[in-house]
Design a protein around this motif. Structure first.
Motif, mmCIF file in Angstrom:
data_model
loop_
_atom_site.group_PDB
_atom_site.id
_atom_site.type_symbol
_atom_site.label_atom_id
_atom_site.label_comp_id
_atom_site.label_asym_id
_atom_site.label_seq_id
_atom_site.Cartn_x
_atom_site.Cartn_y
_atom_site.Cartn_z
ATOM 1 N N ILE A 568 0.880 -1.179 0.000
ATOM 2 C CA ILE A 568 0.000 0.000 0.000
ATOM 3 C C ILE A 568 0.906 1.215 0.000
ATOM 4 C CG2 ILE A 568 -1.709 1.304 1.330
ATOM 5 C CD1 ILE A 568 -2.696 -1.391 2.412
ATOM 6 N N ASP A 569 0.845 1.987 -1.055
ATOM 7 C CA ASP A 569 1.752 3.135 -1.107
ATOM 8 C C ASP A 569 1.028 4.478 -1.166
ATOM 9 O OD1 ASP A 569 0.871 3.009 -3.706
ATOM 10 O OD2 ASP A 569 2.682 1.989 -4.421
ATOM 11 N N THR A 570 -0.304 4.452 -1.107
ATOM 12 C CA THR A 570 -1.034 5.727 -1.114
ATOM 13 C C THR A 570 -2.132 5.720 -0.071
ATOM 14 O OG1 THR A 570 -0.676 5.802 -3.478
ATOM 15 C CG2 THR A 570 -2.249 7.367 -2.600
ATOM 16 N N ILE A 571 -2.228 6.836 0.619
ATOM 17 C CA ILE A 571 -3.349 7.035 1.537
ATOM 18 C C ILE A 571 -4.086 8.278 1.028
ATOM 19 C CG2 ILE A 571 -4.040 7.451 3.930
ATOM 20 C CD1 ILE A 571 -1.260 6.286 4.711
ATOM 21 N N THR A 603 -7.597 -3.788 -1.443
ATOM 22 C CA THR A 603 -7.181 -4.773 -2.445
ATOM 23 C C THR A 603 -6.101 -4.219 -3.365
ATOM 24 O OG1 THR A 603 -9.065 -4.074 -3.750
ATOM 25 C CG2 THR A 603 -9.325 -6.101 -2.473
ATOM 26 N N GLY A 604 -6.067 -2.916 -3.541
ATOM 27 C CA GLY A 604 -5.079 -2.327 -4.437
ATOM 28 C C GLY A 604 -3.934 -1.706 -3.679
ATOM 29 N N ASN A 605 -3.311 -0.704 -4.311
ATOM 30 C CA ASN A 605 -2.177 -0.021 -3.694
ATOM 31 C C ASN A 605 -2.600 1.185 -2.865
ATOM 32 O OD1 ASN A 605 -0.503 -1.810 -4.877
ATOM 33 N ND2 ASN A 605 0.106 -0.466 -6.562
ATOM 34 N N THR A 606 -3.876 1.581 -3.012
ATOM 35 C CA THR A 606 -4.378 2.732 -2.265
ATOM 36 C C THR A 606 -5.194 2.239 -1.074
ATOM 37 O OG1 THR A 606 -4.489 3.983 -4.290
ATOM 38 C CG2 THR A 606 -5.744 4.841 -2.436
ATOM 39 N N ALA A 658 7.706 13.037 -3.911
ATOM 40 C CA ALA A 658 8.113 13.180 -2.506
ATOM 41 C C ALA A 658 7.029 13.884 -1.703
ATOM 42 C CB ALA A 658 9.429 13.943 -2.417
ATOM 43 N N ARG A 659 6.417 14.875 -2.317
ATOM 44 C CA ARG A 659 5.360 15.616 -1.613
ATOM 45 C C ARG A 659 4.154 14.730 -1.312
ATOM 46 N NH1 ARG A 659 5.982 21.315 -2.180
ATOM 47 N NH2 ARG A 659 7.954 21.728 -3.206
ATOM 48 N N LEU A 660 3.929 13.763 -2.218
ATOM 49 C CA LEU A 660 2.769 12.878 -2.024
ATOM 50 C C LEU A 660 3.125 11.615 -1.226
ATOM 51 C CD1 LEU A 660 1.383 13.185 -5.641
ATOM 52 C CD2 LEU A 660 0.215 13.978 -3.579
ATOM 53 N N GLY A 661 4.431 11.442 -0.911
ATOM 54 C CA GLY A 661 4.842 10.235 -0.179
ATOM 55 C C GLY A 661 4.807 9.013 -1.080
ATOM 56 N N LEU A 662 5.062 9.248 -2.389
ATOM 57 C CA LEU A 662 5.038 8.129 -3.340
ATOM 58 C C LEU A 662 6.398 7.978 -3.992
ATOM 59 C CD1 LEU A 662 1.739 8.949 -5.315
ATOM 60 C CD2 LEU A 662 2.025 7.217 -3.546
ATOM 61 N N ARG A 663 6.630 6.785 -4.562
ATOM 62 C CA ARG A 663 7.824 6.619 -5.375
ATOM 63 C C ARG A 663 7.587 7.346 -6.692
ATOM 64 N NH1 ARG A 663 9.133 0.237 -5.184
ATOM 65 N NH2 ARG A 663 9.077 -0.013 -2.934
ATOM 66 N N TYR B 77 5.116 5.033 5.565
ATOM 67 C CA TYR B 77 5.635 5.731 6.750
ATOM 68 C C TYR B 77 7.074 6.190 6.522
ATOM 69 C CZ TYR B 77 7.768 5.892 11.421
ATOM 70 O OH TYR B 77 8.469 6.244 12.525
ATOM 71 N N SER B 78 7.922 5.275 6.124
ATOM 72 C CA SER B 78 9.347 5.608 5.939
ATOM 73 C C SER B 78 9.503 6.620 4.810
ATOM 74 C CB SER B 78 10.157 4.354 5.618
ATOM 75 O OG SER B 78 9.895 3.363 6.566
ATOM 76 N N ALA B 79 8.753 6.415 3.729
ATOM 77 C CA ALA B 79 8.874 7.328 2.584
ATOM 78 C C ALA B 79 8.437 8.739 2.972
ATOM 79 C CB ALA B 79 8.028 6.809 1.428
ATOM 80 N N TYR B 80 7.411 8.799 3.815
ATOM 81 C CA TYR B 80 6.930 10.114 4.260
ATOM 82 C C TYR B 80 8.014 10.821 5.089
ATOM 83 C CZ TYR B 80 4.229 13.519 6.960
ATOM 84 O OH TYR B 80 3.778 14.656 7.550
#
Lengths: 681, 102
Positions: A568-571, A603-606, A658-663, B77-80
């Motif tokens: 999970i890479d997005t909130i 179920t997905g990445n979000t 980086a601002r969104l906390g994503l790769r 968390y770490s990426a943030y």
């Protein structure tokens, strides 16, 4: 032969007196012999004077022959009793004159050597006896033939009786000195054994002390391992550099050690004896002539050997073997203790590692995490923890349920000086009141029905560590005085016990109740309250640290996603905002449970966050997953906004990703999916 | 617990971290990073599976970021945390650190 026969009786008397004077105060056997030879030479004609002493340990006659006063005594003369004429004299207590050795046939070894090495023709031997003991024989010999008369023999017997007293005294002193040396050596060896030296340094020290009493060129200490092989524990050699093969465990078969291990008694092997031991051929080839091996015994079990070897012809006396056995006894105790100590140390180290591992397991099993936060309220708590942790003060942690009071307690323990000790937790509300006393203080066997064995309480378990009393407000009133004494004086008695047990424990307590109000209502003892209230530390509820909610959310998402094997890479930002606005009556525990449930449902990445408990008017009240179109619009807007802020830059520390906390790659993928180009800025 | 891998590539030293960046583990990472930074070339620090970063850990990351170490992380968390640090402590220009000699 004896000129005094022709001399006056006064000259004979003077010679006897001179003899007494000359031997008085002599401290060694050659000097004693020299004194005798010197005083008798005026009245007796002889070429050699000799003292032949009986050695009871081997039933042999040991000769000490002097060919002229002042010369060193010849001492390599040792024959069995029945092969030495001095043995015959010792046995029969009768003087013996052999006028011509060339016609003597009874003692061929003696005769051959006396004639060949000393050219002796005549030998006269008289018993060397005192009133209490028969010591051996006193003898004269000459190259020229002699034929003494009975009167001359009587004179020599009289001289021998005078001399016997001096020899007896000398032998007694020698025995005492030898005993003293042995005791001193044993004492020094014992001191060395308790000196905590490593085996490599200890054994040369022991070997050196042993050398003072028992001459040897090589010493080896071996221990029997489980497979029956001998492991060299330590060796010391003053002779050749030994032995490459002795660095590894070896099979004792074909060695004296095998017999020692089998019979549990010392063994001496020399000359032809060594032929019985095929494994000793290399040993003999290196120049070793004899070996004495003694068993190491503890609790009736032979667990090794201590062996000494010689390259010289020196015999192993009964005293030598006895002394080596005594030393082996001391070494056995020390080695046994050392092995037990090593085992204990290893066990202790293993237990410490196991403890760390189990603590980690407990943390995982009980979902105990870390203190997470970055806002001022969190920093304030952290600062208080940092201030109080290094002290040994009692801390009362106050806060609503689910605010992380236990985490704070653990942090105080981890940052304090008792970090290496145990952190023992007792939840006073979770244990029935009737069992709490036994749980805290332990009980003696039979102290109540069901107490079938002695049990150590949590107070004792926490010795040199920290005891955390959670939900202290639930502590039964009747148990509070005992708890107060334990906290105040660090001493208590087990249930059913009379012995006072002292501990060294740091106390931390926590409650979500208003203890002061309880004191006012007489539901909590005031003295205990004030004792606990040394350093009150309030943990704020989550609604007072809303700025930490996004970070906490991310922390729990990552934690549970990792645990469940999800990526999970997005909130969604609206969800984060809704979470931040919510009041969280259950505090962090409630947030964590919500996130766990959301991760399960994603179920997905979000993160598919469901907020059924949130008020209807919050944006997050509408589940993100229930309206995909809305979610896409919101996400699109969020990405565009981030791109605008980043001036179109996707990657890098200041980029939109980086601002969104994503790769960067994830963001690029989303942008493709949502048909967003980098022109949005 | 912490696990630190260091991989030496011709152009960069890559340090990968798993576990918790807290307490004494921060010192362990600091030692590894000092060693990595003593070598020529770019140094990259990747927080691959880091479950928690405490104040000391954050300070170290901030210090590393300001001295030119390239930070990256996996996990929200770490990426943030890394992105916040990178925003607060922009890296020095990379030109200062030349390519590593093979």
């Amino acid at each position: 032969m004896i000129r005094t026969v022709a001399a006056s009786s006064s000259e004979i008397l003077e010679a006897v007196l001179a003899l007494s004077r000359s031997i008085a105060g002599r401290t060694d056997l050659p000097a004693l012999l020299s004194g005798v030879a010197e005083s008798l030479s005026r009245v007796v004609t002889f070429d050699h004077v000799g003292l032949v002493l009986h050695d009871a340990s081997e039933n042999a006659m040991q000769g000490h022959i002097l060919n002229a006063p002042g010369n060193p005594a010849i001492e390599n003369l040792r024959l069995p009793v029945d092969e030495d004429p001095a043995g015959w004299v010792w046995l029969n207590q009768t003087p013996l004159v052999i006028p011509r050795l060339d016609s003597e046939t009874r003692w061929p070894r003696f005769v051959g050597r006396a004639r060949r090495e000393f050219g002796i023709t005549t030998t006269i031997l008289v018993p060397l006896t005192t009133g209490e003991s028969r010591m051996g024989a006193f003898g004269f010999s000459s190259v020229a033939p002699l034929d003494p008369s009975p009167a001359e023999i009587a004179f020599l017997e009289r001289v021998a009786s005078e001399f016997a007293v001096a020899v007896e005294s000398f032998l007694a002193k020698q025995a005492a000195a030898r005993e003293r040396d042995r005791l001193r050596a044993l004492f020094d060896i014992t001191n060395a054994l308790v000196s905590k030296l490593t085996p490599n340094k200890l054994f040369p020290a022991i070997s050196e002390q042993l050398s003072r009493v028992i001459k040897h060129d090589f010493a080896l200490l071996t221990l029997r391992n489980d497979s029956g092989r001998l492991e060299p524990y330590a060796l010391h050699s003053t002779g050749p550099e030994l032995f490459e093969e002795l660095k590894e465990p070896f099979d004792p078969a074909g060695m004296p050690a095998a017999d020692v291990l089998a019979i549990g008694r010392p063994i001496v092997a020399r000359d032809t004896d060594l032929d019985r031991y095929p494994a000793m051929r290399r040993f003999v080839a290196l120049g070793f002539k004899s070996i004495c091996s003694a068993p190491l015994i503890t609790r009736d079990r032979v667990f090794g050997t201590l062996a000494l070897s010689r390259m010289s012809d020196l015999e192993w006396t009964r005293d030598d073997v006895e002394f080596l056995s005594q030393v082996a006894g001391q070494v056995s105790i020390a080695v046994d203790n050392s092995l037990a100590y090593r085992e204990l140390s290893e066990m202790k180290e293993r237990l410490a590692t196991e403890k760390l591992y189990l603590e980690d397991e407990i943390r995982l099993d009980h979902n105990i995490g870390n203190m997470v936060g970055q806002g001022p309220a969190f920093h304030s708590v952290l600062k208080s923890v940092q201030i109080v942790a290094p002290t040994d003060s009692t801390v009362l942690i106050l806060g609503e349920t689910g605010t992380g009071k236990e985490l704070v307690a653990r942090a105080i323990h981890e940052m304090g000086g008792r970090k290496k000790g145990s952190f023992v937790k007792v939840n006073c509300a979770a244990i029935p009141a009737s069992l709490l006393e036994s749980e805290l203080f332990g009980h003696e066997k039979g102290s109540f029905t069901g107490a079938s064995a002695q049990r150590i309480g949590r107070f004792e378990l926490a010795h040199q560590g920290t005891l955390f009393l959670d939900e202290i407000g639930e502590m039964p009133l009747e148990l509070q005085p005992k708890l107060l004494r334990a906290i105040q004086d660090q001493e208590f008695e087990r249930v059913g016990g009379t012995r006072t047990i002292r501990t060294d424990v740091r106390f931390l307590a926590a409650t979500n109740r208003d203890l002061k109000a309880m004191v006012d209502e007489n539901k909590f003892r005031a003295d205990l309250y004030y004792r606990l209230h040394v350093f009150p530390l309030r943990v704020p509820p989550l609604r007072e640290r809303r700025e930490d909610i996004p970070l906490l959310t991310r922390y729990f998402v990552q934690k549970h996603a990792q645990k469940m094997g999800r990526t999970i890479d997005t909130i969604p930002a609206p969800a984060l905002e809704a979470l931040t606005r919510y009041d969280w009556p259950g505090n962090i525990r409630e947030l964590q449970n919500l996130i766990e449930r959301s991760v399960i449902l994603t179920t997905g990445n979000t993160l598919n966050i469901t907020l059924p408990e949130l008020p209807e008017n919050t944006p997050a009240a509408h589940p993100a997953g229930s309206s995909p179109g809305a979610t896409h619009i919101a996400e699109r807007e969020r990405i565009i906004k981030a791109l605008e802020e980043a001036k179109g830059q996707v990657g890098g520390p200041n980029g939109a990703a980086a601002r969104l906390g994503l790769r960067r790659t994830t963001l690029q993928s989303r942008m493709r999916k949502l048909k967003i180009s980098r022109q949005y800025h | 617990m912490i696990r630190i891998f260091t991989a030496n590539d011709p152009m960069a030293v890559r340090v990968t971290v798993d576990g918790q960046l807290v307490d004494d583990y921060v010192d362990a990472l600091n030692a590894c990073m000092s060693q990595a930074m003593s070598q020529p070339g770019q140094v990259q620090l990747f927080l691959r599976d880091v479950s928690h970063i405490d104040e000391r850990g954050r300070s170290l990351l901030a210090q590393l970021a300001s001295t030119g170490v390239k930070l990256s992380a996996a996990g929200v968390y770490s990426a943030y945390i890394v992105s916040e640090i990178c925003r607060e402590h922009p890296r020095e220009p990379e030109a200062e650190r030349g390519p590593r000699q093979p």
